[in-house]
Scaffold this motif. Structure first.
Motif, short mmCIF file in Angstrom:
data_model
loop_
_atom_site.label_atom_id
_atom_site.label_comp_id
_atom_site.label_asym_id
_atom_site.label_seq_id
_atom_site.Cartn_x
_atom_site.Cartn_y
_atom_site.Cartn_z
N PHE A 271 0.91 10.58 -1.58
CA PHE A 271 1.55 11.15 -0.39
C PHE A 271 2.52 12.27 -0.78
CE2 PHE A 271 5.60 11.10 1.93
CZ PHE A 271 5.19 11.64 3.13
N ALA A 272 3.33 12.03 -1.79
CA ALA A 272 4.33 13.02 -2.22
C ALA A 272 3.64 14.31 -2.66
CB ALA A 272 5.19 12.45 -3.35
N ALA A 273 2.54 14.18 -3.42
CA ALA A 273 1.82 15.37 -3.88
C ALA A 273 1.24 16.13 -2.70
CB ALA A 273 0.71 14.95 -4.84
N GLY A 274 0.62 15.42 -1.76
CA GLY A 274 0.05 16.08 -0.59
C GLY A 274 1.10 16.70 0.29
N PHE A 275 2.23 16.03 0.43
CA PHE A 275 3.33 16.54 1.26
C PHE A 275 3.91 17.83 0.67
CE2 PHE A 275 7.86 16.82 2.22
CZ PHE A 275 7.85 16.74 3.60
N ILE A 276 4.21 17.81 -0.62
CA ILE A 276 4.81 18.98 -1.28
C ILE A 276 3.87 20.18 -1.22
CG2 ILE A 276 5.56 19.90 -3.51
CD1 ILE A 276 6.57 17.05 -4.16
N ALA A 277 2.59 19.93 -1.42
CA ALA A 277 1.62 21.03 -1.51
C ALA A 277 1.21 21.59 -0.16
CB ALA A 277 0.39 20.57 -2.27
N PHE B 277 -0.92 13.25 5.67
CA PHE B 277 -0.77 13.18 7.13
C PHE B 277 -1.11 11.78 7.64
CE2 PHE B 277 -2.62 13.60 11.39
CZ PHE B 277 -1.54 14.17 12.06
N ARG B 278 -2.22 11.23 7.16
CA ARG B 278 -2.63 9.89 7.59
C ARG B 278 -1.65 8.82 7.10
NH1 ARG B 278 -7.75 9.36 9.65
NH2 ARG B 278 -9.08 11.22 9.58
N TYR B 279 -1.16 9.01 5.90
CA TYR B 279 -0.17 8.08 5.33
C TYR B 279 1.09 8.05 6.21
CZ TYR B 279 3.15 6.30 1.77
OH TYR B 279 4.10 5.59 1.09
N HIS B 280 1.53 9.24 6.60
CA HIS B 280 2.74 9.33 7.44
C HIS B 280 2.52 8.64 8.78
CE1 HIS B 280 6.19 10.96 9.53
NE2 HIS B 280 5.39 11.45 10.45
N MET B 281 1.38 8.91 9.44
CA MET B 281 1.10 8.31 10.73
C MET B 281 1.00 6.78 10.61
SD MET B 281 1.14 10.85 12.73
CE MET B 281 0.52 10.10 14.23
N TYR C 73 0.83 -1.21 0.00
CA TYR C 73 0.00 0.00 0.00
C TYR C 73 0.86 1.26 0.00
CZ TYR C 73 -2.55 3.81 2.28
OH TYR C 73 -3.05 5.04 2.60
N PHE C 74 1.93 1.25 0.81
CA PHE C 74 2.81 2.42 0.88
C PHE C 74 3.46 2.71 -0.47
CE2 PHE C 74 3.36 1.26 5.56
CZ PHE C 74 2.39 2.17 5.96
N ILE C 75 3.85 1.66 -1.17
CA ILE C 75 4.49 1.84 -2.47
C ILE C 75 3.50 2.40 -3.49
CG2 ILE C 75 5.55 0.62 -4.41
CD1 ILE C 75 6.74 -1.33 -2.35
N LEU C 76 2.31 1.82 -3.55
CA LEU C 76 1.32 2.25 -4.53
C LEU C 76 0.78 3.65 -4.24
CD1 LEU C 76 -0.71 -1.08 -4.97
CD2 LEU C 76 1.07 -0.15 -6.46
N ALA C 77 0.65 3.97 -2.95
CA ALA C 77 0.06 5.27 -2.57
C ALA C 77 1.09 6.37 -2.42
CB ALA C 77 -0.72 5.12 -1.27
N PHE C 78 2.38 6.06 -2.60
CA PHE C 78 3.42 7.06 -2.38
C PHE C 78 3.25 8.30 -3.27
CE2 PHE C 78 7.57 8.98 -3.16
CZ PHE C 78 7.96 9.27 -1.86
N PRO D 265 -6.34 20.19 -0.22
CA PRO D 265 -6.62 19.87 1.20
C PRO D 265 -6.80 18.38 1.44
CG PRO D 265 -7.93 21.73 0.49
CD PRO D 265 -7.32 21.16 -0.73
N LEU D 266 -7.48 17.69 0.49
CA LEU D 266 -7.68 16.25 0.63
C LEU D 266 -6.36 15.50 0.53
CD1 LEU D 266 -10.90 15.82 -1.57
CD2 LEU D 266 -10.73 16.01 0.92
N LEU D 267 -5.49 15.94 -0.37
CA LEU D 267 -4.17 15.33 -0.50
C LEU D 267 -3.34 15.56 0.76
CD1 LEU D 267 -3.22 16.17 -4.20
CD2 LEU D 267 -3.75 13.92 -3.24
N GLY D 268 -3.49 16.74 1.36
CA GLY D 268 -2.76 17.03 2.59
C GLY D 268 -3.20 16.13 3.73
#
Length: 202
Positions: free
Chosen positions: A71-77, A147-151, A63-68, A140-143
């Motif tokens: 996550f990257a888009a939400g993190f950067i933005a 956050f949830r991905y990181h946790m 899941y982490f690999i596929l959803a990365f 906002p949804l990506l952000g």
């Protein structure tokens, strides 16, 4: 369930306090062992079956690999307003109890400015109104997802480290499980004795 536990604990507190003291010693000893290695009872319960842990962790990493990318888009933005809202709260107040409120209020404005700037950048690059609104509403949804991905990632890493620790220390996990079973058995014995006493009264 909680009320039932309170009832029979209060019963033994009145009639046989030494039994509560005995079980409390077992509970304190068990949780002292857990605290010594920074785990909780839920970890021990889940780590009983190593096969499930391995399978579950494998699916998590997939899941982490596929959803990365998401996550990257939400993190950067979203990282800059997230980071500076915390910095702002620390600068304004040295008191921890006020920082959350300050971070929420300050972060609200910082995130709005952030999304406006992203919308302006998209407009400057592509000049499409529909794309501007899509970006502003999606960020906002990506952000939140980032956050949830990181946790979830941190939780999974900790879970895997705990599994490897227990896997390498079979004697220790056997000891913890025995202590846990003693606590459960002790509470079950108290409950059964209480229910028998209640039936005798009725």
């Amino acid at each position: 369930v909680t009320k039932s536990m309170v009832d029979y604990l209060n019963y033994f507190k009145r009639n046989s306090p030494w039994k509560l003291h005995f079980i409390k010693q077992k509970v304190d000893a068990y949780f002292a062992e857990l605290n010594a290695i920074d785990v909780n009872d839920g970890h021990v319960r889940r780590l009983v079956s190593g096969k499930n842990i391995i399978t579950g962790t494998a699916f998590r990493f997939l899941y982490f690999i596929l959803a990365f990318p998401l996550f990257a888009a939400g993190f950067i933005a979203n990282y800059l307003p997230y980071y500076f809202s915390g910095v702002l709260a620390k600068k304004i107040s040295p008191h921890l109890e006020y920082r959350v409120a300050i971070a929420m209020v300050g972060g609200m404005f910082l995130f709005i400015i952030n999304y406006v700037l992203w919308g302006w950048l998209c407009n400057a690059l592509f000049g499409a109104l529909w794309l501007n609104w899509t970006v502003v509403l999606t960020l906002p949804l990506l952000g939140l997802f980032a956050f949830r991905y990181h946790m979830f990632f941190v939780k999974t890493i900790k879970r895997w480290k705990l599994f490897t620790f227990f896997y390498r220390n079979n004697a220790y996990i056997t000891k913890l499980l025995a202590m846990r079973n003693e606590v459960i058995t002790g509470f079950e014995a108290l409950r059964n004795e209480y229910e028998a006493a209640e039936k005798a009264v009725l």
